[in-house]
Every structure is written in structure tokens, then in C-alpha cells.
Design a protein around this motif. Structure first.
Motif, mmCIF file in Angstrom:
data_model
loop_
_atom_site.group_PDB
_atom_site.id
_atom_site.type_symbol
_atom_site.label_atom_id
_atom_site.label_comp_id
_atom_site.label_asym_id
_atom_site.label_seq_id
_atom_site.Cartn_x
_atom_site.Cartn_y
_atom_site.Cartn_z
ATOM 1 N N PHE A 63 -10.868 8.658 0.635
ATOM 2 C CA PHE A 63 -10.947 7.668 -0.433
ATOM 3 C C PHE A 63 -9.816 6.646 -0.318
ATOM 4 O O PHE A 63 -10.052 5.430 -0.446
ATOM 5 N N MET A 64 -8.604 7.098 -0.057
ATOM 6 C CA MET A 64 -7.470 6.183 0.034
ATOM 7 C C MET A 64 -7.585 5.272 1.256
ATOM 8 O O MET A 64 -7.165 4.111 1.215
ATOM 9 N N GLN A 65 -8.144 5.764 2.343
ATOM 10 C CA GLN A 65 -8.371 4.888 3.494
ATOM 11 C C GLN A 65 -9.354 3.780 3.143
ATOM 12 O O GLN A 65 -9.174 2.623 3.538
ATOM 13 N N GLY A 66 -10.391 4.110 2.377
ATOM 14 C CA GLY A 66 -11.323 3.085 1.931
ATOM 15 C C GLY A 66 -10.686 2.094 0.977
ATOM 16 O O GLY A 66 -10.981 0.889 1.034
ATOM 17 N N VAL A 67 -9.810 2.566 0.112
ATOM 18 C CA VAL A 67 -9.095 1.680 -0.807
ATOM 19 C C VAL A 67 -8.216 0.703 -0.028
ATOM 20 O O VAL A 67 -8.181 -0.504 -0.323
ATOM 21 N N ILE A 68 -7.503 1.198 0.970
ATOM 22 C CA ILE A 68 -6.660 0.325 1.805
ATOM 23 C C ILE A 68 -7.525 -0.706 2.517
ATOM 24 O O ILE A 68 -7.178 -1.894 2.574
ATOM 25 N N PHE B 258 0.810 -1.220 0.000
ATOM 26 C CA PHE B 258 0.000 0.000 0.000
ATOM 27 C C PHE B 258 0.842 1.268 0.000
ATOM 28 O O PHE B 258 0.384 2.306 0.482
ATOM 29 N N TYR B 259 2.059 1.210 -0.550
ATOM 30 C CA TYR B 259 2.910 2.400 -0.533
ATOM 31 C C TYR B 259 2.207 3.598 -1.159
ATOM 32 O O TYR B 259 2.118 4.675 -0.569
ATOM 33 N N LEU B 260 1.691 3.433 -2.372
ATOM 34 C CA LEU B 260 1.094 4.566 -3.072
ATOM 35 C C LEU B 260 -0.181 5.063 -2.398
ATOM 36 O O LEU B 260 -0.342 6.282 -2.195
ATOM 37 N N PRO B 261 -1.133 4.171 -2.021
ATOM 38 C CA PRO B 261 -2.305 4.692 -1.302
ATOM 39 C C PRO B 261 -1.964 5.389 0.007
ATOM 40 O O PRO B 261 -2.585 6.405 0.345
ATOM 41 N N VAL B 262 -0.979 4.862 0.745
ATOM 42 C CA VAL B 262 -0.593 5.494 2.010
ATOM 43 C C VAL B 262 0.013 6.872 1.751
ATOM 44 O O VAL B 262 -0.295 7.851 2.454
ATOM 45 N N ILE B 263 0.871 6.975 0.736
ATOM 46 C CA ILE B 263 1.478 8.272 0.413
ATOM 47 C C ILE B 263 0.407 9.273 0.009
ATOM 48 O O ILE B 263 0.402 10.428 0.453
ATOM 49 N N TRP C 117 -3.434 -2.707 -5.767
ATOM 50 C CA TRP C 117 -4.447 -2.110 -4.902
ATOM 51 C C TRP C 117 -5.574 -1.437 -5.691
ATOM 52 O O TRP C 117 -6.667 -1.227 -5.162
ATOM 53 N N ALA C 118 -5.319 -1.114 -6.975
ATOM 54 C CA ALA C 118 -6.298 -0.383 -7.780
ATOM 55 C C ALA C 118 -7.254 -1.352 -8.457
ATOM 56 O O ALA C 118 -7.237 -1.524 -9.671
ATOM 57 N N ASN C 119 -8.077 -2.011 -7.679
ATOM 58 C CA ASN C 119 -9.049 -2.968 -8.205
ATOM 59 C C ASN C 119 -10.462 -2.486 -7.913
ATOM 60 O O ASN C 119 -10.679 -1.564 -7.122
ATOM 61 N N GLY C 120 -11.432 -3.120 -8.573
ATOM 62 C CA GLY C 120 -12.812 -2.650 -8.507
ATOM 63 C C GLY C 120 -13.398 -2.635 -7.111
ATOM 64 O O GLY C 120 -14.049 -1.658 -6.704
#
Length: 339
Positions: free
Chosen positions: A133-138, A88-93, A160-163
Motif C-alpha cells: 500500500f505504501m509503495q502505491g501511495v509513493i 515521503f519520510y513517513l510512507p517510506v518508514i 502524501w495522504a491525498n485521495g
């Protein structure tokens, strides 16, 4: 060397502490992120001032729980940290950038006027939206599990970028918006409160839809979850969770149609709590679903023992300070600059 492992289940205790810290973060930072999400829909600059004033005393302290959750994961469960962070490097950043933009907007918006203030209004809204949004993605990716080889993340940088994760990201944005709207119903009055009530009514059905879809998807993600919820006698023991949640949704909808102030926020907290309890039940005992349990990913017992001593000292202080700050800044909020 200090070691409590002979009479305490330290991994389970630390798992519970981290789970509690994450929930407190979602709850406390969730409502001020929700205020940021709703921010551009306010009808005037005075209403936007009141929104910011309602959360200004709390927003930075609320992020303490994010630090506690992340730091606790690193210290108490290094294997889990080593697997999840690369995944989750990119979503966390992006989440942290959103929180930074929001924090900077707080500092500068109160000290600018006119056209420059619009820039910080946009930063406040965009940062809040991006972080939520990124917290929800994680969350969506944790629920699904990540690809692991040995004790390391083995997936790609964009796994991480899935539906499903995109859906949970959007669902959490609406969930935070409902938290923020019900908080503002409590803290505002007059026309501003009526506006917050309309916002809560608008996002309500999206929150219901999001929780239904995510809950219905969980049993299809892993056979363990399906067996847990639908086997006998578990189906009877766990049935009160969705039933009580549906009752809370009904009461919340009823309260949003009448001049209730405090209970809508408390009911929204309860709905989040029930959703979180259901999630923890589904994922227990995994800390890296569905590869490592809390015991398999735990640090050495001597390390967890030492950390637990520090936690027992500082956690009551943090809780007392948080409770005191909310007590001091209780009551309604105006549009004057006090920050």
C-alpha cells in the motif's frame, strides 16, 4: 579523474538504470508481496506452508533491487533524493516496517507451531499489505508531483495522504495480489492451484479498474502529459501501448478460465511492463515531476562515471545470481518445511 561525460549521456543512462531497478523490484518483490496479501485467504495451514515455500528462496534477494534503486537515486541524483525523501519520510518508514515484519515472519513462522504461528501469519500478511500500500501511495504522489521551493521539499508532512495517492495504494495492492496469484498458479498444483486461480479471477477486475482510472487521470495532472499523449502524431505512435495492454488483459482473462499455468504470470508481467512504460513516457524527462529533469538533478559527471564502473561490474553478477536462483528452485512447491 574518470569521466565518460564527453561521449555518454550519463544522467540518461543512470535514469534508465534506476528505472530498470525499480521495475525489477516491483516485478520480483511484487509477486511475493502479493502472496503475503493473499496469505490469510488460504484454506488451510498446509496451503499457507506451500505459499511460503514458493517464495522462501527468493524474497530476500528480490529486495536487492529496492536497495539498488534507492542507492542509485542518492548517488546519481542527489537533488532528487533531497527533494523526494523528505516528502515521503513517513510512507517510506511505514513501507520499511512492513518489509521488516514480513522478513521476521519468514524466520519465525517456520520454527513455531500452534497459536504462536498465527502471530507470524498475521505479521506476514500485515507487513506485505502495508509495504504494498505504501509503495502505491509513493507512486501516486510521484505522479502528481510534490511541492518544491528552490532545491528542497516545501510541502507538509502529510501532503502524501491525498485521495489520488490512497487510490493508487489500493490499486497496487490488487496489482500485487494478481501477480502473487498468477505466480501461485504456476508454482502450485491440485486444489491449491485451483484456489490461486479463483483468487486471480477475483482481483482481476479490480486491477483493470485501477489501471483504467490511473491512466485516465494522468492527462489531467499536467498539461505536458495531455499534450504528449493526445497531440498528432503522438496519439498514433503511442496508441499501441493501451491497445496491446487491453489485448493482454483479454488473454489473461481467457487463460484464467482454462488450465493454463505459466502464461497467466507472464501476461501479468507484461501488463505491469506496459503500465510502467506508459508511466515513464508520461513523466520523461522529469525525475522530480514536474520540477527537475534527469540532467538538472544529476550529480557531477565524474561521480556518475565512477559509479557507472561499479555498476557495470556488479550488475551482471546480481542478474546472474538472480537467474541462477530461479533456475535452481524451478518446479512445483510442496508443503514441507525446507527453509
Amino acid at each position: 579523474m574518470l569521466d565518460f561525460s564527453s561521449w555518454l549521456d550519463l544522467p540518461l543512462i543512470w535514469g534508465g538504470l534506476i528505472a530498470a531497478a525499480v521495475f525489477l523490484y516491483v516485478l520480483l518483490d511484487g509477486f511475493d508481496l502479493g502472496c503475503g496479501i493473499l496469505f490469510p485467504f488460504a484454506r488451510s495451514d498446509r496451503e499457507r506452508n506451500r505459499i511460503m515455500n514458493s517464495i522462501a528462496p527468493f524474497w530476500d534477494g528480490n529486495e536487492t533491487w529496492l536497495v539498488l534503486g534507492g542507492g542509485g537515486l542518492f548517488a546519481a541524483f542527489p537533488v532528487a533524493y533531497a527533494v523526494l525523501m523528505p516528502a515521503f519520510y513517513l510512507p517510506v518508514i511505514l513501507m520499511l516496517l512492513g518489509l521488516i515484519f514480513r522478513g521476521v515472519a519468514f524466520e519465525f513462522r517456520f520454527k513455531t507451531e500452534g497459536r504462536d504461528r498465527k502471530l507470524w501469519d498475521i505479521s506476514f500478511h500485515t507487513g506485505s499489505l502495508l509495504a504494498a500500500f505504501m509503495q502505491g501511495v509513493i507512486l501516486g504522489n510521484i505522479v502528481q508531483g510534490v511541492e518544491v521551493s528552490g532545491r528542497s521539499f516545501a510541502g507538509g508532512p502529510l501532503d502524501w495522504a491525498n485521495g489520488f495517492a490512497m487510490f493508487t495504494g489500493v490499486a497496487l495492492v490488487f496489482g500485487y495480489a494478481l501477480l502473487g496469484a498468477t505466480w501461485l498458479i504456476w508454482k502450485l498444483e491440485g486444489d491449491a492451484q485451483a484456489w490461486a486461480r479463483r483468487m486471480a479471477n477475483y482481483v482481476f477486475m479490480f486491477v483493470v479498474l485501477g489501471m483504467v482510472v490511473v491512466s485516465a487521470s494522468m492527462p489531467f495532472i499536467d498539461a505536458h502529459i495531455a499534450g504528449l499523449w493526445f497531440s498528432v502524431p503522438n496519439i498514433f505512435l503511442l496508441a499501441p501501448i493501451p491497445m496491446v495492454t487491453m489485448a493482454a488483459f483479454y488473454l489473461l482473462w481467457h487463460d484464467l478460465q482454462r488450465p493454463a499455468e505459466r502464461r497467466p504470470f507472464l501476461l501479468t508481467i507484461f501488463i505491469f511492463l506496459m503500465g510502467y512504460v506508459g508511466l515513464l513516457i508520461s513523466l520523461y524527462p522529469w525525475i522530480v515531476p514536474f520540477r527537475f529533469t534527469v540532467w538538472q538533478a544529476a550529480a557531477a559527471s565524474s561521480s556518475q562515471s565512477l559509479l557507472l564502473v561499479g555498476m557495470l561490474i556488479f550488475l551482471p553478477i546480481i542478474l546472474a545470481y538472480t537467474a541462477y536462483s530461479y533456475y535452481v528452485f524451478r518446479g512445483k512447491t510442496d508443503d514441507q518445511s525446507h527453509y
